[in-house]
Design a protein around this motif. Structure first.
Motif, PDB file in Angstrom:
ATOM      1  N   THR A  73     -21.720  50.794 -91.487  1.00 20.00           N
ATOM      2  CA  THR A  73     -21.643  49.402 -91.025  1.00 20.00           C
ATOM      3  C   THR A  73     -22.946  48.979 -90.359  1.00 20.00           C
ATOM      4  OG1 THR A  73     -19.268  49.621 -90.724  1.00 20.00           O
ATOM      5  CG2 THR A  73     -20.339  47.778 -89.620  1.00 20.00           C
ATOM      6  N   VAL A  74     -23.488  49.835 -89.499  1.00 19.85           N
ATOM      7  CA  VAL A  74     -24.725  49.474 -88.802  1.00 19.85           C
ATOM      8  C   VAL A  74     -25.839  49.193 -89.821  1.00 19.85           C
ATOM      9  CG1 VAL A  74     -26.549  50.324 -87.270  1.00 19.85           C
ATOM     10  CG2 VAL A  74     -24.138  50.674 -86.658  1.00 19.85           C
ATOM     11  N   ARG A  96     -19.752  41.396 -83.075  1.00 18.29           N
ATOM     12  CA  ARG A  96     -18.529  42.160 -82.793  1.00 18.29           C
ATOM     13  C   ARG A  96     -17.366  41.199 -82.965  1.00 18.29           C
ATOM     14  NH1 ARG A  96     -16.175  43.641 -77.419  1.00 18.29           N
ATOM     15  NH2 ARG A  96     -15.255  45.717 -77.572  1.00 18.29           N
ATOM     16  N   LEU A  97     -16.425  41.546 -83.836  1.00 11.32           N
ATOM     17  CA  LEU A  97     -15.359  40.599 -84.183  1.00 11.32           C
ATOM     18  C   LEU A  97     -14.008  40.961 -83.585  1.00 11.32           C
ATOM     19  CD1 LEU A  97     -16.179  39.835 -87.930  1.00 11.32           C
ATOM     20  CD2 LEU A  97     -16.885  38.580 -85.878  1.00 11.32           C
ATOM     21  N   ALA A  98     -13.887  42.153 -82.997  1.00  9.97           N
ATOM     22  CA  ALA A  98     -12.600  42.561 -82.415  1.00  9.97           C
ATOM     23  C   ALA A  98     -12.848  43.490 -81.239  1.00  9.97           C
ATOM     24  CB  ALA A  98     -11.746  43.271 -83.466  1.00  9.97           C
ATOM     25  N   ASP A  99     -11.910  43.490 -80.306  1.00 10.62           N
ATOM     26  CA  ASP A  99     -11.983  44.376 -79.151  1.00 10.62           C
ATOM     27  C   ASP A  99     -12.042  45.827 -79.639  1.00 10.62           C
ATOM     28  OD1 ASP A  99     -12.011  45.242 -76.566  1.00 10.62           O
ATOM     29  OD2 ASP A  99     -10.063  44.400 -76.025  1.00 10.62           O
ATOM     30  N   GLY A 100     -12.710  46.672 -78.890  1.00  8.21           N
ATOM     31  CA  GLY A 100     -12.828  48.074 -79.274  1.00  8.21           C
ATOM     32  C   GLY A 100     -14.173  48.355 -79.910  1.00  8.21           C
ATOM     33  N   PHE A 101     -14.345  49.573 -80.405  1.00  5.34           N
ATOM     34  CA  PHE A 101     -15.667  50.014 -80.860  1.00  5.34           C
ATOM     35  C   PHE A 101     -15.690  50.439 -82.319  1.00  5.34           C
ATOM     36  CE2 PHE A 101     -15.717  50.125 -76.303  1.00  5.34           C
ATOM     37  CZ  PHE A 101     -16.890  49.450 -76.048  1.00  5.34           C
ATOM     38  N   GLU A 102     -14.591  50.175 -83.053  1.00  8.33           N
ATOM     39  CA  GLU A 102     -14.631  50.353 -84.502  1.00  8.33           C
ATOM     40  C   GLU A 102     -15.042  49.027 -85.137  1.00  8.33           C
ATOM     41  OE1 GLU A 102     -11.226  52.243 -86.201  1.00  8.33           O
ATOM     42  OE2 GLU A 102     -11.334  53.941 -84.819  1.00  8.33           O
ATOM     43  N   ALA A 103     -15.700  49.125 -86.285  1.00  6.03           N
ATOM     44  CA  ALA A 103     -16.282  47.913 -86.883  1.00  6.03           C
ATOM     45  C   ALA A 103     -15.219  46.925 -87.352  1.00  6.03           C
ATOM     46  CB  ALA A 103     -17.182  48.304 -88.046  1.00  6.03           C
TER      47      ALA A 103
END
Length: 229
Positions: A105-106, A62-69
């Protein structure tokens, strides 16, 4: 002891990892930057933790806050680098703008993970439809765990959902283990254990002095005792 519950503890560095293992943790979730709710650690951090302890390590992708890739290419590079360093268990989960799983993405990441076991994390607690999400992910290779509080607001709000999902264990989409975390307290444990939940995830609860202080092995040991009771 076959019914021993799994205790997973968040670790930021090797000091945390050693403390958590000595307190009785079964597994660690490796993250960086808790101000952003846990991002991917560096390869160097993974390597230092892997050298320090011998329990399983699940590494956040996970590269950024939140739940979008966000930066999917960056996620793929991170996964590739961690695999090259020896990481073999992961934590990930992304939603699209409609609150459904970002399967593109997954699946790109799973191609890098090549069959490794992984946890779909608390993105499930932000999903538009939890049941549909589980069914969409049901056939993905390696998915063996959902980290969930049952609600975006935490276990207090999510307890009815957790109990309902635990009762469906083994149905299509409900085979993965439920790993409860997110506002989890010791007083939640008896009712969850009674419902057959056998995996628990703690972060702040392992750090009575706050996130600026390391994991406290005594706090972890208190949870180990409660889960074994």
């Amino acid at each position: 002891m076959s019914n021993r519950a799994v205790l997973e503890v968040i670790a930021l560095d090797a000091e945390d990892a050693v403390a958590a293992q000595s307190g009785g943790a079964d597994r660690l979730e490796l993250v960086s930057d808790m101000a952003s709710d846990g991002l991917t650690p560096s390869r160097e951090t993974f390597a230092s933790i892997r050298a320090a302890v011998d329990i399983p390590l699940r590494v956040m992708l996970r590269l950024a806050d939140g739940f979008e890739a966000g930066d999917a290419d960056g996620l793929v590079r991170a996964a590739r680098g961690l695999r090259a360093e020896g990481a073999d268990e992961f934590v990930l989960g992304f939603l699209d703008e409609d609150g459904m799983p970002d399967l593109v993405t997954v699946e790109r990441l799973l191609a890098e993970l090549d069959g490794c076991r992984w946890t779909f994390h608390r993105a499930i607690d932000r999903a538009t439809d939890r049941d549909a999400l589980r069914k969409q992910l049901a056939d993905l290779p390696g998915l063996d765990t959902y980290l969930t509080a049952g609600s975006a607001a935490g276990v207090d709000d999510g307890l009815p959902t957790l109990l309902a999902e635990a009762a469906r264990r083994g149905e299509p989409g409900y085979e993965p283990r439920i790993l409860v975390g997110g506002g989890l307290r010791l007083d939640h444990v008896p009712v969850l254990r009674g419902a057959g939940v056998d995996a628990f995830h703690i972060g702040g609860a392992a750090r009575p002095q706050g996130w600026s202080a390391p994991v406290d092995p005594g706090a972890v040991a208190g949870w180990r005792s409660a889960l074994d009771a």
